[in-house]
Design a protein around this motif. Sequence first.
Motif, short mmCIF file in Angstrom:
data_model
loop_
_atom_site.label_atom_id
_atom_site.label_comp_id
_atom_site.label_asym_id
_atom_site.label_seq_id
_atom_site.Cartn_x
_atom_site.Cartn_y
_atom_site.Cartn_z
N LEU A 43 0.87 -1.19 0.00
CA LEU A 43 0.00 0.00 0.00
C LEU A 43 0.90 1.23 0.00
N SER A 45 2.26 2.83 -3.20
CA SER A 45 2.45 3.61 -4.43
C SER A 45 1.15 4.07 -5.08
N ASN A 46 0.09 4.08 -4.29
CA ASN A 46 -1.21 4.58 -4.79
C ASN A 46 -1.69 3.87 -6.05
N ASN A 171 -0.50 14.86 -3.76
CA ASN A 171 0.11 13.66 -3.20
C ASN A 171 1.41 14.14 -2.54
N TYR A 201 -5.03 12.33 -9.70
CA TYR A 201 -6.08 11.64 -8.93
C TYR A 201 -7.47 12.19 -9.24
N LYS A 231 -3.36 5.47 -12.01
CA LYS A 231 -4.06 5.41 -10.74
C LYS A 231 -5.46 4.82 -10.93
N ASN A 287 -12.57 2.72 -3.53
CA ASN A 287 -11.73 3.70 -2.85
C ASN A 287 -12.51 4.44 -1.75
N ASN A 311 -6.50 8.39 -3.40
CA ASN A 311 -6.59 6.96 -3.07
C ASN A 311 -5.49 6.58 -2.09
N PHE A 312 -5.23 7.49 -1.16
CA PHE A 312 -4.17 7.34 -0.15
C PHE A 312 -4.51 8.28 0.98
N ARG A 348 2.21 7.49 4.82
CA ARG A 348 1.14 7.49 3.83
C ARG A 348 0.77 6.06 3.50
N SER A 350 -1.71 3.74 0.98
CA SER A 350 -2.63 3.74 -0.17
C SER A 350 -3.85 2.92 0.19
#
Length: 370
Positions: A43, A45-46, A171, A201, A231, A287, A311-312, A348, A350
């Motif tokens: 989780l 690298s998005n 991000n 995103y 993404k 998501n 998405n993170f 962080r 994802s």
Amino acid sequence: MDKVNFTELANSEIRSLSPYQPGKPIDELAREFNLNPDDVVKLASNENPMGPSDKALLAIKAGLNNLTRYPDGNGYELKLALSNKLSIDIEQITLGNGSSDILEFIVKCFVSKEDEVIVSQHAFAIYGLVTQVVGGRVVQVPAKNWGHDLDAMADAVTDKTKIIFVTNPNNPTGTWNSKKQLEAFLKKVPANVVVLLDEAYFEYVDETEYPSGLEYLQAFPNLVVTRTFSKAYGLAALRVGYGVCSSEIANLMNRVRPPFNVDTLALAAATACLKDANYVKQSKELNDSGLAQLQAGFEQLNLSWIPSVGNFICFSIPGRAMQIFQGLLSLGVIVRPVANYEMPDHLRVSVGTQFENQKFLLALKNLLEA
Ligand SMILES: *Cc1c(COP(=O)(O)O)cnc(C)c1O
């Protein structure tokens, strides 16, 4: 033969550069901790946890018959599909080997030694990297509540400023700027400064006040909008993204774009996926529920987080972020430290599948209670 010191020979800009740090690959962690790669949850690298669209996979299989030929260097089919979907002219589109490619093209087009490029504190690291390569000066503007302070960024313009990078949403913070803020900013920025609006995103956001950069292209010829298939479209491995701008700037970018920068399979998969509206819808639903699941988990663990529309999400563990990061690795969960984004107390994560999020939250709970 004399031993040559190639590092000394290299351009000074390159010598002082530190490479972009990607998320740890699954296989690498599995080797280090002697884990089964299938048990590792990444989780970091998005990436889209759904796996690619079936339509993309079918297009890739069909594309396998064409591997001896060079790709279509103009990416006509994909540009046509984008043009139809987004109501823009084909001449406004530049395809990239990932949208990172576009960031590099725009810098190569406009930035020379000593020129200034404005970025926000806590913004995506690539902007600074590509600027330093050409000897440009990165001017970082302090963030406001973790997000871009667009007013202050416009105020930071000097007669040396060539580009302002704006990430919406950003991000790693997941923060976003509203229509009103973006409009005021675009009006304030001098017409000869390029604004690169990175919308990697975009597909995940459904706030009513969230702007689509495409709507401002007509009024602001200095605007370049980038989006990606890495993404919400689930094709990170294939490296395909795009920029949309005036045909004049697109024409300039086309001069620095390497020929055949997007390969045949990537073009085919992206074109097919673009037409799979259901896939993106499902990605977004997954998501939304994943973000809710993670926030509920943080709340139970008494951890604070930065509200995110991406998405993170970044959560805070003051003084212990690296220790928890390492602990999570040993339990087979890869998240992302963001100390290099001046966020030493955050990690962080994802948004994964429900199962992956659960595994992450359980591991986190175990570490915090140990
Ligand atoms: C992931 C990401 C990108 C997209 O990178 P690609 O090269 O398209 O894979 C661009 N900008 C930001 C802010 C990102 O997080």
